[in-house]
Design an enzyme around this catalytic site. Structure first.
Site, mmCIF file in Angstrom:
data_model
loop_
_atom_site.group_PDB
_atom_site.id
_atom_site.type_symbol
_atom_site.label_atom_id
_atom_site.label_comp_id
_atom_site.label_asym_id
_atom_site.label_seq_id
_atom_site.Cartn_x
_atom_site.Cartn_y
_atom_site.Cartn_z
ATOM 1 N N CYS A 119 0.827 -1.210 0.000
ATOM 2 C CA CYS A 119 0.000 0.000 0.000
ATOM 3 C C CYS A 119 0.863 1.263 0.000
ATOM 4 C CB CYS A 119 -0.912 -0.011 1.219
ATOM 5 S SG CYS A 119 -1.868 1.497 1.437
ATOM 6 N N GLY A 168 -5.359 5.749 5.687
ATOM 7 C CA GLY A 168 -5.461 5.542 7.121
ATOM 8 C C GLY A 168 -6.247 4.310 7.516
ATOM 9 N N GLU A 169 -6.039 3.887 8.757
ATOM 10 C CA GLU A 169 -6.772 2.749 9.313
ATOM 11 C C GLU A 169 -7.856 3.315 10.240
ATOM 12 O OE1 GLU A 169 -7.330 -0.607 9.215
ATOM 13 O OE2 GLU A 169 -8.698 0.021 10.801
ATOM 14 N N CYS A 345 -7.396 2.319 -5.297
ATOM 15 C CA CYS A 345 -7.102 1.785 -3.959
ATOM 16 C C CYS A 345 -5.606 1.659 -3.747
ATOM 17 C CB CYS A 345 -7.662 0.385 -3.801
ATOM 18 S SG CYS A 345 -9.417 0.321 -3.856
HETATM 19 N N1 SAH Z 1 -6.893 0.915 6.083
HETATM 20 C C1 SAH Z 1 -8.111 0.323 5.662
HETATM 21 C C2 SAH Z 1 -8.888 1.149 4.676
HETATM 22 C C3 SAH Z 1 -8.111 1.822 3.581
HETATM 23 S S1 SAH Z 1 -7.294 0.813 2.406
HETATM 24 C C4 SAH Z 1 -7.848 -1.054 5.110
HETATM 25 O O1 SAH Z 1 -6.719 -1.410 4.889
HETATM 26 O O2 SAH Z 1 -8.818 -1.783 4.943
HETATM 27 C C5 SAH Z 1 -8.596 0.370 1.291
HETATM 28 C C6 SAH Z 1 -8.351 -0.917 0.493
HETATM 29 O O3 SAH Z 1 -7.329 -0.731 -0.503
HETATM 30 C C7 SAH Z 1 -7.867 -2.057 1.366
HETATM 31 O O4 SAH Z 1 -8.564 -3.248 1.097
HETATM 32 C C8 SAH Z 1 -6.429 -2.164 0.946
HETATM 33 O O5 SAH Z 1 -5.927 -3.398 1.260
HETATM 34 C C9 SAH Z 1 -6.493 -1.864 -0.512
HETATM 35 N N2 SAH Z 1 -5.196 -1.575 -1.125
HETATM 36 C C10 SAH Z 1 -4.095 -1.096 -0.538
HETATM 37 N N3 SAH Z 1 -3.073 -0.983 -1.422
HETATM 38 C C11 SAH Z 1 -3.565 -1.402 -2.607
HETATM 39 C C12 SAH Z 1 -3.010 -1.489 -3.924
HETATM 40 N N4 SAH Z 1 -1.758 -1.116 -4.169
HETATM 41 N N5 SAH Z 1 -3.790 -1.946 -4.908
HETATM 42 C C13 SAH Z 1 -5.084 -2.273 -4.683
HETATM 43 N N6 SAH Z 1 -5.669 -2.197 -3.466
HETATM 44 C C14 SAH Z 1 -4.917 -1.767 -2.430
HETATM 45 FE FE1 SF4 Z 2 -2.839 0.939 3.525
HETATM 46 FE FE2 SF4 Z 2 -5.088 0.189 4.825
HETATM 47 FE FE3 SF4 Z 2 -2.769 -1.119 5.191
HETATM 48 FE FE4 SF4 Z 2 -3.031 1.340 6.138
HETATM 49 S S1 SF4 Z 2 -4.179 -0.470 6.776
HETATM 50 S S2 SF4 Z 2 -1.250 0.518 5.087
HETATM 51 S S3 SF4 Z 2 -4.297 2.282 4.541
HETATM 52 S S4 SF4 Z 2 -3.964 -0.980 3.290
#
Ligand code: SAH
Ligand code: SF4
Length: 353
Positions: A119, A168-169, A345
């Protein structure tokens, strides 16, 4: 005297502020409607309040939107804002339009402490939590842009849904997120129904039941792997809260919300890592074991500059989806939106780089 910002106050807090300047409680109700139903930011334009009261409000309070630093619209109409708050911190908000409706994807922190390896946000570390007002005002900026004030009926609005899936989380900032979502879903204001709000979490197990007991919104879990060994490799948070703890917390969510309120499991398809038929089998066995009302959302990986993973091939993603569906689970493949402006995302960030 420092003025008090009104966006982000709960109804009770707003009433207390109004009382503190010597006004009757029903004024708070009027003000709430101006702010959240009509989207008004200028006290002078609140026509059902007396001139004196309007001046008094302006003396004590502010109604602020974050500053729009940049705004981009992708070829598929996905709309991304880079927003700046009073202290100079920045986050991104995205609007993802569909045919006759659409979701606003809001952020809850500047950066993120979870540090998932795939991410972009997670590669940025955490700077701070957003306040309830900063969370709410992201949606208000989007409504400003599409002129959806006063709040349209739910059938006719384009900005119909909210996904808490930005930077963010959310469950690392639960108090502000809960407060913000209560404001956003309030029927006398912005009025997005709780059935149209989805909170996505990386699995902060002890806080997951709050999504049911405090909010009653939909829940999505970023699962991304069929076992602890693999999940820990890409999500360090799994060493803190393992899959068993997360899925037990999901059971508690469904105990409160009912089995029919499906939980969405997000599953990022990473090439040669979690995309084989064996992975699918293991995932199905896991879901059967915990007896959850579950569906999947298969997410094609969106690469970003400097990441170490590759997206799975289309064939593999489709084969994976077919296996889950044969086992009785919905498993649509998410269409990546706004990739050309890094709005998809996992691509959000707070600095232009
Ligand atoms: N922090 C929370 C919400 C934000 S992230 C969480 O992780 O659920 C939102 C979504 O995007 C999550 O399912 C995350 O895993 C996904 N995500 C993160 N990086 C990504 C990427 N490079 N490609 C596609 N989805 C991704
Ligand atoms: Fe990205 Fe969600 Fe993981 Fe945080 S918790 S690093 S926003 S995918």
């Amino acid at each position: 005297m420092e003025k008090t910002e009104l966006i982000g106050l709960s109804k009770d807090e707003l009433a207390a502020q109004i009382e503190a300047i010597g006004e009757k409680p029903f004024r708070a109700k009027q003000l709430w409607q101006w702010i959240y139903y009509r989207g008004e930011t200028d006290f002078e334009k609140m026509s059902n309040l007396s001139k004196d009261l309007r001046a008094k409000l302006a003396e004590h309070f502010t109604i602020t939107r974050p500053k729009i630093v940049t705004e981009q619209i992708s070829s598929d109409k996905t709309h991304k804002w880079l927003l700046e708050f009073a202290d100079g911190q920045r986050i991104e908000t995205v609007y993802i339009p569909e045919e006759d409706r659409g979701a606003v994807c809001i952020s809850t922190q500047v950066g993120c402490a979870v540090g998932c390896r795939f991410c972009h946000t997670g590669s940025q570390k955490i700077t701070r939590n957003l306040t309830a007002g900063e969370i709410v005002s992201q949606f208000m900026v989007a409504r400003d842009a599409y002129g959806e004030w006063p709040s349209p009926t739910s059938e006719t609005r384009y900005l119909s849904n909210i996904v808490v899936m930005g930077m963010g989380e959310p469950l690392h900032n639960p108090d502000n997120v809960i407060k913000a979502l209560k404001i956003l879903s309030d029927g006398e204001g912005i009025a997005i129904s709780k059935r149209r709000i989805t909170l996505s979490t990386s699995g902060i197990a002890p806080k997951i039941p709050l999504v049911a007991t405090e909010l009653g919104v939909k829940l999505a879990i970023s699962l991304h792997a069929p076992n602890d060994e693999k999940r820990s490799q890409i999500m360090p948070i799994n060493d803190r809260f393992c899959i068993d703890e997360v899925l037990k917390a999901c059971q508690k969510y469904q105990d409160v919300m009912g089995f029919s309120r499906m939980i969405t499991f997000e599953y990022l398809m990473l090439k040669d890592f979690n995309d084989s038929p064996e992975d699918a089998k293991e995932l199905i066995a896991l879901m059967k074991k915990y007896k959850l009302g579950a569906k999947f959302n298969l997410i094609p990986f969106n690469p970003w500059p400097g990441c170490n993973y590759q997206p799975s091939s289309n064939n593999k993603v489709h084969a994976f989806s077919r296996m889950l569906e044969a086992a009785g689970y919905e498993a649509p493949i998410r269409v990546a939106r706004g990739q050309d402006i890094l709005a998809a995302c996992g691509q959000l960030k707070s600095k232009n780089q």
